[in-house]
Design a protein around this motif. Sequence first.
Motif, PDB file in Angstrom:
ATOM      1  N   ALA A  62       0.855  -1.186   0.000  1.00 44.21           N
ATOM      2  CA  ALA A  62       0.000   0.000   0.000  1.00 44.21           C
ATOM      3  C   ALA A  62       0.890   1.233   0.000  1.00 44.21           C
ATOM      4  N   GLU A  63       0.599   2.139  -0.896  1.00 41.08           N
ATOM      5  CA  GLU A  63       1.269   3.429  -0.913  1.00 41.08           C
ATOM      6  C   GLU A  63       0.294   4.418  -0.280  1.00 41.08           C
ATOM      7  N   VAL A  64       0.733   5.085   0.785  1.00 39.68           N
ATOM      8  CA  VAL A  64      -0.158   5.949   1.553  1.00 39.68           C
ATOM      9  C   VAL A  64       0.438   7.348   1.652  1.00 39.68           C
ATOM     10  N   ARG A  65      -0.374   8.339   1.319  1.00 34.47           N
ATOM     11  CA  ARG A  65       0.000   9.740   1.512  1.00 34.47           C
ATOM     12  C   ARG A  65      -1.018  10.343   2.458  1.00 34.47           C
ATOM     13  N   LEU A  66      -0.541  11.038   3.463  1.00 39.56           N
ATOM     14  CA  LEU A  66      -1.428  11.649   4.453  1.00 39.56           C
ATOM     15  C   LEU A  66      -1.225  13.151   4.498  1.00 39.56           C
ATOM     16  N   GLN A  67      -2.299  13.854   4.763  1.00 41.87           N
ATOM     17  CA  GLN A  67      -2.245  15.279   5.051  1.00 41.87           C
ATOM     18  C   GLN A  67      -2.859  15.458   6.429  1.00 41.87           C
ATOM     19  N   ILE A  68      -2.004  15.732   7.397  1.00 39.98           N
ATOM     20  CA  ILE A  68      -2.435  15.840   8.784  1.00 39.98           C
ATOM     21  C   ILE A  68      -2.113  17.242   9.271  1.00 39.98           C
ATOM     22  N   PRO A  69      -3.128  17.963   9.740  1.00 38.78           N
ATOM     23  CA  PRO A  69      -2.862  19.319  10.223  1.00 38.78           C
ATOM     24  C   PRO A  69      -1.898  19.297  11.414  1.00 38.78           C
ATOM     25  N   LEU A  70      -0.989  20.230  11.416  1.00 38.18           N
ATOM     26  CA  LEU A  70      -0.055  20.374  12.531  1.00 38.18           C
ATOM     27  C   LEU A  70      -0.465  21.582  13.359  1.00 38.18           C
ATOM     28  N   PRO A  71      -0.259  21.497  14.668  1.00 38.27           N
ATOM     29  CA  PRO A  71      -0.561  22.642  15.522  1.00 38.27           C
ATOM     30  C   PRO A  71       0.392  23.807  15.226  1.00 38.27           C
ATOM     31  N   CYS A  72      -0.040  24.983  15.588  1.00 35.76           N
ATOM     32  CA  CYS A  72       0.836  26.153  15.467  1.00 35.76           C
ATOM     33  C   CYS A  72       1.975  26.008  16.464  1.00 35.76           C
ATOM     34  N   GLY A  73       3.108  26.488  16.088  1.00 32.73           N
ATOM     35  CA  GLY A  73       4.271  26.418  16.979  1.00 32.73           C
ATOM     36  C   GLY A  73       5.103  25.191  16.681  1.00 32.73           C
ATOM     37  N   ASP A  74       6.394  25.400  16.582  1.00 31.88           N
ATOM     38  CA  ASP A  74       7.306  24.322  16.207  1.00 31.88           C
ATOM     39  C   ASP A  74       7.314  23.176  17.217  1.00 31.88           C
ATOM     40  N   ALA A  75       7.326  23.484  18.495  1.00 32.38           N
ATOM     41  CA  ALA A  75       7.397  22.422  19.515  1.00 32.38           C
ATOM     42  C   ALA A  75       6.162  21.526  19.450  1.00 32.38           C
ATOM     43  N   ALA A  76       4.994  22.120  19.353  1.00 31.43           N
ATOM     44  CA  ALA A  76       3.753  21.334  19.294  1.00 31.43           C
ATOM     45  C   ALA A  76       3.687  20.520  17.999  1.00 31.43           C
ATOM     46  N   ALA A  77       4.157  21.101  16.897  1.00 34.26           N
ATOM     47  CA  ALA A  77       4.167  20.379  15.625  1.00 34.26           C
ATOM     48  C   ALA A  77       5.098  19.175  15.712  1.00 34.26           C
ATOM     49  N   ARG A  78       6.253  19.346  16.337  1.00 35.43           N
ATOM     50  CA  ARG A  78       7.195  18.230  16.482  1.00 35.43           C
ATOM     51  C   ARG A  78       6.609  17.113  17.339  1.00 35.43           C
ATOM     52  N   VAL A  79       5.875  17.468  18.379  1.00 33.51           N
ATOM     53  CA  VAL A  79       5.237  16.449  19.226  1.00 33.51           C
ATOM     54  C   VAL A  79       4.253  15.634  18.395  1.00 33.51           C
ATOM     55  N   ARG A  80       3.456  16.307  17.560  1.00 34.12           N
ATOM     56  CA  ARG A  80       2.490  15.595  16.719  1.00 34.12           C
ATOM     57  C   ARG A  80       3.205  14.699  15.714  1.00 34.12           C
ATOM     58  N   LEU A  81       4.290  15.172  15.129  1.00 33.38           N
ATOM     59  CA  LEU A  81       5.033  14.366  14.166  1.00 33.38           C
ATOM     60  C   LEU A  81       5.638  13.127  14.822  1.00 33.38           C
ATOM     61  N   VAL A  82       6.180  13.281  16.014  1.00 34.47           N
ATOM     62  CA  VAL A  82       6.731  12.128  16.738  1.00 34.47           C
ATOM     63  C   VAL A  82       5.628  11.126  17.053  1.00 34.47           C
ATOM     64  N   ALA A  83       4.460  11.619  17.474  1.00 35.52           N
ATOM     65  CA  ALA A  83       3.335  10.726  17.767  1.00 35.52           C
ATOM     66  C   ALA A  83       2.907   9.975  16.508  1.00 35.52           C
ATOM     67  N   LEU A  84       2.870  10.666  15.383  1.00 37.73           N
ATOM     68  CA  LEU A  84       2.492  10.036  14.119  1.00 37.73           C
ATOM     69  C   LEU A  84       3.487   8.939  13.739  1.00 37.73           C
ATOM     70  N   LEU A  85       4.761   9.254  13.770  1.00 38.29           N
ATOM     71  CA  LEU A  85       5.778   8.265  13.404  1.00 38.29           C
ATOM     72  C   LEU A  85       5.808   7.088  14.375  1.00 38.29           C
ATOM     73  N   SER A  86       5.539   7.354  15.641  1.00 38.64           N
ATOM     74  CA  SER A  86       5.524   6.281  16.636  1.00 38.64           C
ATOM     75  C   SER A  86       4.329   5.355  16.452  1.00 38.64           C
ATOM     76  N   ALA A  87       3.249   5.859  15.866  1.00 40.14           N
ATOM     77  CA  ALA A  87       2.046   5.048  15.677  1.00 40.14           C
ATOM     78  C   ALA A  87       2.155   4.092  14.493  1.00 40.14           C
ATOM     79  N   ILE A  88       3.035   4.367  13.558  1.00 41.59           N
ATOM     80  CA  ILE A  88       3.126   3.541  12.354  1.00 41.59           C
ATOM     81  C   ILE A  88       3.433   2.076  12.673  1.00 41.59           C
ATOM     82  N   PRO A  89       4.424   1.755  13.492  1.00 41.55           N
ATOM     83  CA  PRO A  89       4.667   0.338  13.798  1.00 41.55           C
ATOM     84  C   PRO A  89       3.461  -0.326  14.462  1.00 41.55           C
ATOM     85  N   VAL A  90       2.745   0.407  15.285  1.00 45.50           N
ATOM     86  CA  VAL A  90       1.561  -0.148  15.944  1.00 45.50           C
ATOM     87  C   VAL A  90       0.494  -0.480  14.900  1.00 45.50           C
ATOM     88  N   LEU A  91       0.283   0.418  13.934  1.00 46.76           N
ATOM     89  CA  LEU A  91      -0.690   0.177  12.880  1.00 46.76           C
ATOM     90  C   LEU A  91      -0.318  -1.027  12.028  1.00 46.76           C
TER      91      LEU A  91
END
Length: 87
Positions: free
Chosen positions: A50-79
Amino acid sequence: MSAAGHNAWCARDHRCGLREHRSEPIVISLPHAGGGVLTRVAGRDGRQFAEVRLQIPLPCGDAAARVRLVALLSAIPVLLGRRAAPR
């Protein structure tokens, strides 16, 4: 695969030409959550993926955006049914 070499789900057009077969893309849009495109692909060796492209809104602010990106990448193995690698 059929006699012509296409899978039943193959789009049978310009998408399958680079020694692979590609389905019509499945596009989803989730209001206020983002969206994505999923395409089924069979490589020249017959292996499918499966080839998957996602568009996920990021929160304002670099620190909050990085937290969301880490959460997203961490969820991939679980999925994928694998445990996340230790940090």
